[in-house]
Design a protein around this motif. Structure first.
Motif, PDB file in Angstrom:
ATOM      1  N   TYR A  62      37.063  34.916  58.094  1.00 53.26           N
ATOM      2  CA  TYR A  62      35.813  35.610  57.789  1.00 53.26           C
ATOM      3  C   TYR A  62      34.690  34.618  58.012  1.00 53.26           C
ATOM      4  O   TYR A  62      34.789  33.433  57.647  1.00 53.26           O
ATOM      5  N   LYS A  93      33.225  47.128  52.132  1.00 54.00           N
ATOM      6  CA  LYS A  93      34.061  46.631  51.029  1.00 54.00           C
ATOM      7  C   LYS A  93      34.287  45.128  51.156  1.00 54.00           C
ATOM      8  O   LYS A  93      34.172  44.378  50.181  1.00 54.00           O
ATOM      9  N   GLU A  94      34.607  44.672  52.376  1.00 53.61           N
ATOM     10  CA  GLU A  94      34.814  43.235  52.608  1.00 53.61           C
ATOM     11  C   GLU A  94      33.522  42.451  52.367  1.00 53.61           C
ATOM     12  O   GLU A  94      33.546  41.378  51.753  1.00 53.61           O
ATOM     13  N   SER A  96      31.061  43.227  50.390  1.00 57.82           N
ATOM     14  CA  SER A  96      30.839  43.181  48.946  1.00 57.82           C
ATOM     15  C   SER A  96      31.741  42.144  48.275  1.00 57.82           C
ATOM     16  O   SER A  96      31.288  41.363  47.429  1.00 57.82           O
ATOM     17  N   GLU A  97      33.023  42.123  48.659  1.00 55.55           N
ATOM     18  CA  GLU A  97      33.969  41.177  48.056  1.00 55.55           C
ATOM     19  C   GLU A  97      33.626  39.732  48.388  1.00 55.55           C
ATOM     20  O   GLU A  97      33.764  38.849  47.555  1.00 55.55           O
ATOM     21  N   LEU A  98      33.182  39.475  49.619  1.00 53.95           N
ATOM     22  CA  LEU A  98      32.933  38.103  50.065  1.00 53.95           C
ATOM     23  C   LEU A  98      31.557  37.571  49.680  1.00 53.95           C
ATOM     24  O   LEU A  98      31.375  36.356  49.590  1.00 53.95           O
ATOM     25  N   GLN A 100      29.272  39.493  47.309  1.00 46.98           N
ATOM     26  CA  GLN A 100      28.742  40.137  46.099  1.00 46.98           C
ATOM     27  C   GLN A 100      27.377  40.773  46.365  1.00 46.98           C
ATOM     28  O   GLN A 100      26.571  40.912  45.452  1.00 46.98           O
ATOM     29  N   HIS A 112      31.624  31.837  48.817  1.00 49.22           N
ATOM     30  CA  HIS A 112      33.030  32.232  48.746  1.00 49.22           C
ATOM     31  C   HIS A 112      33.860  31.274  49.600  1.00 49.22           C
ATOM     32  O   HIS A 112      33.505  31.011  50.759  1.00 49.22           O
TER      33      HIS A 112
END
Length: 163
Positions: A62, A93-94, A96-98, A100, A112
């Motif tokens: 990523y 979604k990715e 947001s996860e990586l 925030q 991250h």
């Protein structure tokens, strides 16, 4: 972590490194051109962050790829420069996860461990200050370009579209 936490983490980082910056609260704007007008900055001062997934030949990474807001990314070139064969934008979604953060609010800093930070060299060549959304669509940071380079330490990778 919420966008407020990202904003706070970012300002603490900048303060800890004695960066020259200012924070601007403004109405939400959807496009880089619109937010540049609101900020009173040039479009090219905008530091646009794209969360990408680079893959190929056993390579998976990523990447938060940062370039001036008046430029377009060449994702194939990005992939090749990093040792992959293809790249795509990460899913919401990715992202947001990586990060925030929501699309458009991603600051040009990676907090991250799985998100590699790269920047196109043009980002450092034209303006003394960079502007970017700071974890929120309502807050921007206008930061000294040299301070950004010194603090974030992105890997420099040419990946902007040239044709």
């Amino acid at each position: 972590m919420s966008s407020n936490e990202i904003f706070n983490r970012l300002t603490v980082l900048l303060d800890d490194h004695h960066a020259h910056y200012r924070v601007m609260k403004h109405p939400t704007a959807g496009r880089s051109e619109d937010v540049a007008k609101i900020r009173g900055t040039q479009l090219g001062q905008g530091a646009k962050g794209l969360v990408c997934h680079v893959k190929g030949k056993g390579f998976r990474q990523y990447v938060l790829a940062v370039l001036p807001a008046d430029q377009q990314a060449d994702l194939l070139l990005l992939a090749k420069q990093l040792g992959g064969t293809r790249a795509s934008l990460a899913s919401p979604k990715e992202v947001s996860e990586l990060t925030q953060c929501v699309f458009g609010a991603i600051p040009p800093f990676s907090f991250h461990p799985d998100l590699k930070l790269v920047a196109d060299p043009l980002l450092f060549e034209r303006f003394d200050e960079l502007a970017f959304n700071a974890g929120s669509l309502e807050y921007s940071v206008i930061l000294n370009t040299k301070d950004y380079h010194r603090i974030a330490q992105p890997e420099l990778v040419n990946f902007r579209r040239t044709e």
